[in-house]
Enzyme design. Structure first.
Site, PDB file in Angstrom:
ATOM      1  N   LYS A 106       0.816  -1.177  -0.098  1.00  0.00           N
ATOM      2  CA  LYS A 106      -0.038  -0.027  -0.003  1.00  0.00           C
ATOM      3  C   LYS A 106       0.774   1.168   0.032  1.00  0.00           C
ATOM      4  CE  LYS A 106      -1.910  -0.997   3.991  1.00  0.00           C
ATOM      5  NZ  LYS A 106      -1.492  -2.242   4.134  1.00  0.00           N
ATOM      6  N   ARG A 155      11.799  -5.655   5.015  1.00  0.00           N
ATOM      7  CA  ARG A 155      11.561  -4.304   4.533  1.00  0.00           C
ATOM      8  C   ARG A 155      12.490  -3.569   5.320  1.00  0.00           C
ATOM      9  NH1 ARG A 155       5.548  -1.586   5.409  1.00  0.00           N
ATOM     10  NH2 ARG A 155       5.985  -2.788   7.684  1.00  0.00           N
ATOM     11  N   ARG A 199      11.053  -1.887  11.078  1.00  0.00           N
ATOM     12  CA  ARG A 199       9.912  -1.485  11.945  1.00  0.00           C
ATOM     13  C   ARG A 199       9.888  -2.504  13.277  1.00  0.00           C
ATOM     14  NH1 ARG A 199       5.112   0.332   8.158  1.00  0.00           N
ATOM     15  NH2 ARG A 199       3.612  -1.077   9.939  1.00  0.00           N
ATOM     16  N   ARG A 257      -0.600  -9.068  13.360  1.00  0.00           N
ATOM     17  CA  ARG A 257      -1.273  -7.880  12.411  1.00  0.00           C
ATOM     18  C   ARG A 257      -2.222  -8.412  11.444  1.00  0.00           C
ATOM     19  NH1 ARG A 257       4.126  -5.218  10.535  1.00  0.00           N
ATOM     20  NH2 ARG A 257       2.873  -4.211   9.102  1.00  0.00           N
TER      21      ARG A 257
HETATM   22  P1  AP5 Z   1       4.769  -1.646   2.073  1.00  0.00           P
HETATM   23  O1  AP5 Z   1       4.515  -0.847   0.626  1.00  0.00           O
HETATM   24  O2  AP5 Z   1       5.778  -1.132   3.034  1.00  0.00           O
HETATM   25  O3  AP5 Z   1       3.531  -2.586   2.167  1.00  0.00           O
HETATM   26  P2  AP5 Z   1       2.218  -1.768   3.045  1.00  0.00           P
HETATM   27  O4  AP5 Z   1       1.041  -2.368   2.668  1.00  0.00           O
HETATM   28  O5  AP5 Z   1       2.339  -0.516   3.374  1.00  0.00           O
HETATM   29  O6  AP5 Z   1       2.388  -2.500   4.725  1.00  0.00           O
HETATM   30  P3  AP5 Z   1       2.339  -1.886   5.970  1.00  0.00           P
HETATM   31  O7  AP5 Z   1       3.075  -2.831   7.140  1.00  0.00           O
HETATM   32  O8  AP5 Z   1       2.792  -0.430   6.179  1.00  0.00           O
HETATM   33  O9  AP5 Z   1       0.797  -2.087   6.325  1.00  0.00           O
HETATM   34  P4  AP5 Z   1       0.357  -1.952   7.746  1.00  0.00           P
HETATM   35  O10 AP5 Z   1      -1.089  -1.664   7.324  1.00  0.00           O
HETATM   36  O11 AP5 Z   1       0.422  -3.169   8.606  1.00  0.00           O
HETATM   37  O12 AP5 Z   1       1.189  -0.689   8.506  1.00  0.00           O
HETATM   38  P5  AP5 Z   1       0.643   0.791   8.932  1.00  0.00           P
HETATM   39  O13 AP5 Z   1       2.012   1.645   8.834  1.00  0.00           O
HETATM   40  O14 AP5 Z   1      -0.412   1.143   7.799  1.00  0.00           O
HETATM   41  O15 AP5 Z   1       5.648  -2.867   1.419  1.00  0.00           O
HETATM   42  C1  AP5 Z   1       6.148  -3.852   2.398  1.00  0.00           C
HETATM   43  C2  AP5 Z   1       7.460  -4.379   1.809  1.00  0.00           C
HETATM   44  O16 AP5 Z   1       7.190  -5.298   0.498  1.00  0.00           O
HETATM   45  C3  AP5 Z   1       8.513  -3.336   1.369  1.00  0.00           C
HETATM   46  O17 AP5 Z   1       9.734  -3.908   1.888  1.00  0.00           O
HETATM   47  C4  AP5 Z   1       8.249  -3.183   0.195  1.00  0.00           C
HETATM   48  O18 AP5 Z   1       9.675  -2.863  -0.611  1.00  0.00           O
HETATM   49  C5  AP5 Z   1       8.161  -4.695  -0.692  1.00  0.00           C
HETATM   50  N1  AP5 Z   1       7.269  -4.703  -1.502  1.00  0.00           N
HETATM   51  C6  AP5 Z   1       6.182  -3.932  -1.933  1.00  0.00           C
HETATM   52  N2  AP5 Z   1       5.530  -4.275  -3.045  1.00  0.00           N
HETATM   53  C7  AP5 Z   1       6.204  -5.295  -3.491  1.00  0.00           C
HETATM   54  C8  AP5 Z   1       5.939  -6.298  -4.758  1.00  0.00           C
HETATM   55  N3  AP5 Z   1       5.086  -6.113  -5.565  1.00  0.00           N
HETATM   56  N4  AP5 Z   1       6.964  -7.007  -4.858  1.00  0.00           N
HETATM   57  C9  AP5 Z   1       7.701  -7.423  -3.979  1.00  0.00           C
HETATM   58  N5  AP5 Z   1       8.070  -6.471  -2.869  1.00  0.00           N
HETATM   59  C10 AP5 Z   1       7.194  -5.430  -2.567  1.00  0.00           C
HETATM   60  O19 AP5 Z   1       0.163   0.528   9.941  1.00  0.00           O
HETATM   61  C11 AP5 Z   1       0.939   0.307  11.446  1.00  0.00           C
HETATM   62  C12 AP5 Z   1       0.314   0.287  12.854  1.00  0.00           C
HETATM   63  O20 AP5 Z   1      -0.344   1.529  12.928  1.00  0.00           O
HETATM   64  C13 AP5 Z   1      -1.084  -0.722  12.772  1.00  0.00           C
HETATM   65  O21 AP5 Z   1      -0.600  -1.955  13.131  1.00  0.00           O
HETATM   66  C14 AP5 Z   1      -2.003   0.040  13.848  1.00  0.00           C
HETATM   67  O22 AP5 Z   1      -1.369  -0.305  14.947  1.00  0.00           O
HETATM   68  C15 AP5 Z   1      -1.466   1.592  13.509  1.00  0.00           C
HETATM   69  N6  AP5 Z   1      -2.476   2.191  12.678  1.00  0.00           N
HETATM   70  C16 AP5 Z   1      -2.270   2.486  11.465  1.00  0.00           C
HETATM   71  N7  AP5 Z   1      -3.243   2.899  10.840  1.00  0.00           N
HETATM   72  C17 AP5 Z   1      -4.583   2.603  11.732  1.00  0.00           C
HETATM   73  C18 AP5 Z   1      -5.764   2.725  11.385  1.00  0.00           C
HETATM   74  N8  AP5 Z   1      -6.151   3.516  10.604  1.00  0.00           N
HETATM   75  N9  AP5 Z   1      -6.432   2.532  12.721  1.00  0.00           N
HETATM   76  C19 AP5 Z   1      -6.080   2.084  13.718  1.00  0.00           C
HETATM   77  N10 AP5 Z   1      -4.592   1.938  13.814  1.00  0.00           N
HETATM   78  C20 AP5 Z   1      -3.809   2.174  12.789  1.00  0.00           C
HETATM   79 MG    MG Z   2       2.578   0.903   4.959  1.00  0.00          MG
END
Ligand code: AP5
Ligand code: MG
Length: 217
Positions: free
Chosen positions: A16, A130, A162, A173
């Site tokens: 994402k 990552r 992270r 998660r």
């Molecule tokens: P990346 O692009 O970083 O993936 P992502 O989908 O953004 O994954 P996240 O871990 O950031 O999602 P998340 O929803 O768990 O975390 P968030 O920060 O939102 O890609 C991942 C890896 O794969 C990278 O190394 C990339 O290079 C690689 N990659 C990408 N695409 C690829 C491909 N096609 N092929 C190969 N490799 C690839 O949330 C973190 C925490 O914050 C949550 O757990 C929660 O505690 C809190 N939080 C955030 N938002 C909310 C909310 N709305 N409500 C409540 N709590 C929240």
């Molecule tokens: Mg992300």
């Protein structure tokens, strides 16, 4: 013109953030990641950051009311006048309802919801490899390596892993995603704005599919 909002949906590690960044840039929209906003608050040692940290490190969601207030504040800033690519929000039906009300106030709605679909076993591999830059750029040890190991290509800063990317936290998660966020797939499908994208492809191929989907929306 009414502002344009795109919601990126998908499990942790689906890509994402990687895709939202590129898409927002190409469309001249702001990339709004709630995860990044919480991490920024944590770095700045704000009250919100301290509250969020407890939930994030356990792989749990931060409570809806706190999260919604933070997003309201962010989307109300002038740089979001043209709209935003939302990444990691909404994550519960309550958040999705709140977003709808908020966007109605801006005379807009969610235009399209690209759902990046990736199976669990690939997610764990992506998150364990990552590497993040302090300013939020995302790398992968194998799939998107920086030019120099552990160093950010653009500003030379030290990359880090992270806290919540440990395998046991990642598994939790994914469970939390299935219980609390996956219902949004039906939620947006019923509204006729969900489009599924095969997230197992290369980063460039996913970006190309995404570009087409958004263009046709
Ligand atoms: P990346 O692009 O970083 O993936 P992502 O989908 O953004 O994954 P996240 O871990 O950031 O999602 P998340 O929803 O768990 O975390 P968030 O920060 O939102 O890609 C991942 C890896 O794969 C990278 O190394 C990339 O290079 C690689 N990659 C990408 N695409 C690829 C491909 N096609 N092929 C190969 N490799 C690839 O949330 C973190 C925490 O914050 C949550 O757990 C929660 O505690 C809190 N939080 C955030 N938002 C909310 C909310 N709305 N409500 C409540 N709590 C929240
Ligand atoms: Mg992300």
């Amino acid at each position: 013109m009414a502002p344009l909002y795109i919601v990126m949906l998908g499990p942790p590690g689906a890509g994402k953030g990687t895709q939202a960044k590129v898409l927002a840039q190409s469309m001249d929209l702001v990339h709004v990641s709630t995860g990044d906003l919480f991490r920024e608050n944590l770095k700045n040692e704000t009250e919100l950051g301290q509250l969020a940290q407890g939930f994030m490190n356990k792989g749990e969601l931060v409570p809806d009311d706190v999260t919604v207030r933070m997003v309201e504040e962010r989307l109300s800033r002038p740089d979001c006048d043209k709209g935003a690519v939302l990444d990691g929000f909404p994550r519960t039906p309550t958040q999705a309802d709140a977003l709808e009300v908020l966007l109605e106030n801006f005379g807009a709605g969610v235009k399209i919801v690209p759902y990046i679909k990736v199976p669990d076993e690939i997610l764990v591999e992506r998150l364990s490899g990552r590497w993040m830059s302090p300013s939020g750029r995302v790398y992968h040890a194998l799939y998107n390596p920086p030019k120099v190991k552990w160093i950010d290509d653009l500003d030379g800063s030290q990359l880090y892993q992270r806290e919540d990317d440990k395998p046991e936290t990642v598994r939790h998660r994914i469970e939390v995603y299935k219980e609390q966020t996956a219902p949004l797939i039906d939620y947006y499908q019923e509204k006729g704005i969900l489009v599924e994208i095969d997230g197992t492809q290369s980063i460039d191929d996913v970006a190309e599919d995404l570009r087409q989907v958004v263009e046709e929306a």
